[in-house]
Design an enzyme around this catalytic site. Structure first.
Site, mmCIF file in Angstrom:
data_model
loop_
_atom_site.group_PDB
_atom_site.id
_atom_site.type_symbol
_atom_site.label_atom_id
_atom_site.label_comp_id
_atom_site.label_asym_id
_atom_site.label_seq_id
_atom_site.Cartn_x
_atom_site.Cartn_y
_atom_site.Cartn_z
ATOM 1 N N GLU A 60 -2.195 -0.842 13.646
ATOM 2 C CA GLU A 60 -0.805 -0.455 13.874
ATOM 3 C C GLU A 60 -0.670 0.357 15.157
ATOM 4 O O GLU A 60 0.295 0.208 15.910
ATOM 5 C CB GLU A 60 -0.296 0.358 12.668
ATOM 6 C CG GLU A 60 1.059 -0.068 12.186
ATOM 7 C CD GLU A 60 1.405 0.573 10.847
ATOM 8 O OE1 GLU A 60 1.266 -0.119 9.834
ATOM 9 O OE2 GLU A 60 1.806 1.741 10.799
ATOM 10 N N GLU A 78 -0.882 -1.986 17.993
ATOM 11 C CA GLU A 78 0.377 -2.725 18.080
ATOM 12 C C GLU A 78 1.442 -1.867 18.769
ATOM 13 O O GLU A 78 2.199 -2.355 19.616
ATOM 14 C CB GLU A 78 0.826 -3.119 16.673
ATOM 15 C CG GLU A 78 1.929 -4.162 16.680
ATOM 16 C CD GLU A 78 2.475 -4.422 15.281
ATOM 17 O OE1 GLU A 78 1.830 -4.028 14.292
ATOM 18 O OE2 GLU A 78 3.560 -5.014 15.199
ATOM 19 N N CYS A 134 3.332 0.127 5.493
ATOM 20 C CA CYS A 134 2.357 0.388 4.425
ATOM 21 C C CYS A 134 2.996 0.392 3.047
ATOM 22 O O CYS A 134 2.333 0.162 2.057
ATOM 23 C CB CYS A 134 1.684 1.729 4.623
ATOM 24 S SG CYS A 134 0.971 1.899 6.225
ATOM 25 N N SER A 186 6.086 -3.181 11.714
ATOM 26 C CA SER A 186 4.745 -3.518 12.181
ATOM 27 C C SER A 186 4.251 -4.747 11.428
ATOM 28 O O SER A 186 4.448 -4.870 10.228
ATOM 29 C CB SER A 186 3.813 -2.345 11.911
ATOM 30 O OG SER A 186 2.481 -2.778 11.983
ATOM 31 N N LYS A 209 3.174 -2.364 -5.369
ATOM 32 C CA LYS A 209 1.943 -3.021 -4.944
ATOM 33 C C LYS A 209 1.644 -4.226 -5.813
ATOM 34 O O LYS A 209 0.983 -5.156 -5.388
ATOM 35 C CB LYS A 209 0.778 -2.040 -5.000
ATOM 36 C CG LYS A 209 0.842 -0.950 -3.947
ATOM 37 C CD LYS A 209 0.381 -1.433 -2.600
ATOM 38 C CE LYS A 209 0.461 -0.328 -1.558
ATOM 39 N NZ LYS A 209 0.351 -0.848 -0.188
ATOM 40 N N GLU A 237 3.587 -6.788 -4.214
ATOM 41 C CA GLU A 237 3.046 -7.148 -2.904
ATOM 42 C C GLU A 237 1.862 -8.101 -3.035
ATOM 43 O O GLU A 237 1.752 -9.067 -2.292
ATOM 44 C CB GLU A 237 2.625 -5.870 -2.152
ATOM 45 C CG GLU A 237 2.243 -6.158 -0.720
ATOM 46 C CD GLU A 237 1.673 -4.940 -0.010
ATOM 47 O OE1 GLU A 237 1.104 -4.073 -0.694
ATOM 48 O OE2 GLU A 237 1.809 -4.863 1.211
ATOM 49 N N GLU A 269 2.573 -15.224 0.678
ATOM 50 C CA GLU A 269 1.903 -15.296 1.986
ATOM 51 C C GLU A 269 0.619 -14.458 2.040
ATOM 52 O O GLU A 269 -0.112 -14.515 3.031
ATOM 53 C CB GLU A 269 2.872 -14.867 3.091
ATOM 54 C CG GLU A 269 3.302 -13.414 3.074
ATOM 55 C CD GLU A 269 4.574 -13.176 2.270
ATOM 56 O OE1 GLU A 269 4.871 -13.998 1.382
ATOM 57 O OE2 GLU A 269 5.263 -12.176 2.523
ATOM 58 N N CYS A 306 3.306 8.284 -1.206
ATOM 59 C CA CYS A 306 2.600 7.622 -2.297
ATOM 60 C C CYS A 306 2.276 8.559 -3.455
ATOM 61 O O CYS A 306 2.221 8.138 -4.598
ATOM 62 C CB CYS A 306 1.296 7.028 -1.792
ATOM 63 S SG CYS A 306 1.545 5.879 -0.464
#
Lengths: 637, 157
Positions: free
Chosen positions: A307, A310, A334, A354, A393, A396, A401, A564
């Protein structure tokens, strides 16, 4: 007129409250008597707060420190002298020298009846409930001696359990309509998925047009689960499948653990919040039967490398090459809750996100490629479990993908609560375990990866690395002991400016991307840290309007309040105080580690040498560690 | 729903928003206006209202589900509501109910096949001294007997 008044029943006669001259008293103190004890409190304090400050117990159910006052459950009623009826202490501001009694026969009877009435519509057995022994309704029933169902009890299920979502399971039979989830969803997170539907006895909490949760704009943050006083909301629990994988000798079951669960899992075993159980947890996980226990912080370090690179690439294109198509500020990716929030509510800003995957997904991709190759294991036999503080999560890892290894990168997302339950089920008492380290080849990670668990952590970790790579000097020279305090803390939106006072040589790892740092000389890096989607909405609106935040270079977003460590998969209860203690645990563990910067993590460096040979944001890393997003939009079909 | 219909519905809601305001307080009059024009507030209309008032769609749905006179599912063009409360019940509501169901061939809570009439029960209309009472769309009819009720239905048919 007089005659009419006499005809009205007592309960319907107008209740005359003496004028209290509200404007006059603001800022002053009021003396009240609570249970005949004289107490002085600031004008406008609620009776509940006054009681709690003076160690007088008043039970609550719909009240939650993170949420606005609702006064729907009535369990906190107290007697106020001179008032005809009992008053809810949570919603009664003290504006006059009143006399309050918290335990009179009337109060006790009312409370018992209230709990009994709630139970009369509460369907389900405590034994089979996920919240058994951690249920606020259950403890109130015990506290107020409800020993029989005076008002009857439902014997048949009225609602279907909604299991459509990967993250949140809704069982409205257990709901007591405290509306904590509604206030969480609408006020705290400003997502607006849940509301009270219908009226009277028919009232239930539901989604838009009663659609399954998977079909509405739920971001899966799980904050509602964390606020629910009963078992009406729970996470989608994959532990049975994980047990099956563990018991299957042909499967190689790998666990990766995020930074936040280790700071909170002790709470499941009766420990005070604010104590880390990293080493103990590693031993416990191995005893349960996980073949390898890895640290997600390793890929958190990798995330920083990807990141951060990037960001440098984007800044270089925008500032030097004057490329107008580059989207700035760059947003972190994240938090899967935040990612889905952006996809739904601000799909036009997806280019700002990102493209780096979250640490969980990076690890999944690495385990089924790099690790499988190193150890000579067929990736199809590897089962990758992720211990996360997060409900999103679970969603996710099920995104279609997320299969860049050729397999489902992460098989199961497990929350802290479910992990605690599995450890208990295995007959292990966590606090008494001996300590042990994480397994190689990923080894122990840096402190930068660890602080991902707290809000501001990603930003701090990124700044530690970016500053060192750019200036060629130690971060300790700029910030005391590398603690970048301006981005720490629990304010909803934090803004910081970091001046780049000097530039050094371009490090080896970035040589193929940029020729020199001269363009960053005397620049000021503008960053912001945002947690909770309600705050994210404010910042996004500001960016839309071209305000201060649109000039930022890098913004960290976390869907959950506190980051988190306050995630939807963390032990219940979670309050501001508990979040602060967990943050303390994380930050002090960070300070105790020898390596505290991502680019200094030797395992990360060796991974770039051995496997991701074309460096950060190179071709291999793009295939494995980066992803793309979907414009979902707000419209519910 | 066709795109054209959607656009015209959006325009219509925009007109109401301009008229009643774009804050939460305007929600009720806007929903009532949509209900009056379309006999129900479709899920698309709900989301458009939510978008223009900057509230969540589920809040709009919550309000609609709370009120008996707002609907989220299609209803007949005319809504006939018969009072079921005790005063009307005691002066012959049952006879009217039977006559009406026989005439229309549908039960209460249902809509005729041609989409013209929806039958519903309602609670007290405040016409206790003149029962049985029935409200058709926004007009109240009192002192009903089976024959009178059927005549009223035939008129709106």
């Amino acid at each position: 007129m007089k005659k009419d008044e006499l005809r009205t029943p007592v309960s319907q006669r107008p209740h005359v409250i003496e004028s209290t001259h509200v404007e006059k008293g603001i800022g002053e103190n009021v003396s009240v008597f609570i249970n005949d004890k004289k107490i002085t409190v600031p004008f406008g304090t609620s009776i509940l707060d006054a009681c709690r400050e003076n160690q007088i117990h008043v039970p609550t159910l719909c009240h939650h420190p993170d949420l606005c006052i609702a006064g729907t459950c009535r369990i906190c009623v107290v007697e106020v002298e001179g008032m005809r009826t009992l008053q809810t202490s949570c919603s009664f501001p003290i504006t006059a020298p009143i006399k309050i009694h918290t335990s009179t026969p009337m109060v006790r009877k009312a409370r018992r009846h209230i709990v009994d009435l709630l139970l009369s519509e509460h369907y389900g057995e405590c034994y089979t409930c996920v919240r058994n022994n951690n249920c606020e309704l259950q403890s109130l029933a015990k506290e107020y001696g409800v020993d029989e169902y005076m008002f009857g009890h439902v014997t048949e299920s009225r609602y279907k359990v909604d299991k459509s979502s990967y993250s949140v399971v809704r069982d409205m039979d257990k709901c007591i309509l405290c509306k904590r989830c509604v206030r969480t969803c609408i006020d705290l997170q400003e997502v607006g998925v849940l509301e009270a539907i219908d009226r009277g006895y028919e009232t239930h909490i539901s989604t838009f047009m009663e659609k399954p949760l998977a079909d509405v704009i739920c971001i899966n943050c799980g904050q509602c689960i964390n606020r629910c006083p009963t078992g009406a909301l729970k996470a989608n629990d994959p532990s049975d499948e994980i047990w099956e994988a563990i018991d299957d000798p042909t499967k190689h079951v790998v666990m990766q653990t995020a930074p936040s669960p280790r700071a909170a899992i002790g709470e499941m075993f009766g420990q005070e919040p604010g104590k880390s159980f990293t080493g103990e947890m590693n031993t416990a996980l191995r005893r349960i039967g996980f073949d390898k226990v890895f640290d997600t912080n390793f890929t958190a370090d990798l995330t920083i490398m990807e990141e951060g690179t990037e960001l440098i690439k984007r800044l270089y294109s925008a500032l030097v090459k004057k490329d107008k198509s580059v989207a700035l500020p760059q947003f972190t990716s994240c938090s899967p809750g935040w990612v889905k929030y952006l996809e739904h509510f601000y799909p036009d800003y997806i280019p700002n996100l990102s493209s780096a995957k979250s640490p969980q997904q990076m690890f999944g991709a690495l385990i089924k490629t790099f690790y499988a190759q190193e150890e000579g294991i067929d990736p199809k036999d590897i089962v990758c479990v992720a211990l996360m503080p997060c409900a999103a999560k679970k969603f996710e890892c099920n995104r279609p993908e997320m299969n860049s290894s050729g397999f489902k990168d992460v098989d199961y997302g497990l929350t802290t609560r479910e992990m605690g339950k599995m450890i208990m089920e295995a007959g292990i008492l966590l606090p008494e375990m001996p300590q042990s380290h994480f397994d190689n080849p990923f080894g122990d990670a840096s402190g930068a990866g660890l602080i991902f668990g707290a809000t501001g952590g990603v930003m701090e970790a990124a700044l530690r690395t970016v500053l060192e790579l750019v200036t060629g000097e130690k971060v300790e020279n700029f910030f005391d002991r590398a603690n970048i305090t301006p981005v720490r803390g629990f304010e909803g939106i934090k803004y910081a400016e970091v001046p780049v006072t000097k530039v050094g040589p371009v490090p080896e790892i970035l040589k193929n991307l940029i020729p020199n740092w001269d363009w960053l000389k005397d620049a000021t890096l503008k960053v912001a840290v945002v947690h909770g989607t309600a705050n994210a909405k404010k910042v996004m609106e500001d960016i839309k309007a071209g305000g201060k935040f649109s000039e930022c270079h890098f913004i960290e977003f976390m869907a959950c309040p506190g980051g988190c460590l306050g995630g939807g998969g963390q032990p219940i209860p979670t309050t501001e105080e508990i979040r602060k203690k967990r943050a303390q645990a994380i930050y002090s563990e960070d300070e105790s580690l020898p390596v505290r910067k991502s680019h200094e993590n030797e395992h990360v460096v060796s991974l770039y040498d051995k496997f991701l040979t074309d460096g950060p944001c190179g071709e291999i890393s793009h295939k494995l560690l980066h992803t793309h997003y979907i414009k979902r939009g707000k419209f519910i079909v | 729903m066709l795109l054209e219909e959607k656009n015209s519905l959006s325009e219509e809601i925009e007109k109401y928003v301009n008229e009643y305001g774009n804050n939460r307080a305007a929600l009720m009059p806007i929903l009532q206006a949509v209900q009056r024009n379309h006999n129900y507030v479709s899920d698309f209309a709900q989301q458009e209202v939510a978008r223009m008032l900057d509230i969540h769609p589920v809040e709009v749905y919550s309000v609609i589900s709370f009120y008996s006179f707002l609907h989220s599912k299609p209803r007949g063009r005319n809504i006939v509501r018969l009072c079921r409360t005790i005063a009307c019940d005691m002066v012959g509501k049952d006879a009217v109910e039977k006559a009406v169901t026989r005439e229309l061939g549908i039960g209460f809570g249902e809509t005729t096949k041609d989409g013209k009439i929806t039958l519903e029960f309602t609670n007290c209309l405040g016409m206790c001294d003149q029962g049985p009472a029935m409200i058709v769309n926004e007009r109240v009819f009192v002192k009903l007997d089976p024959e009178k009720a059927i005549n009223i239905l035939n008129e709106i048919k």
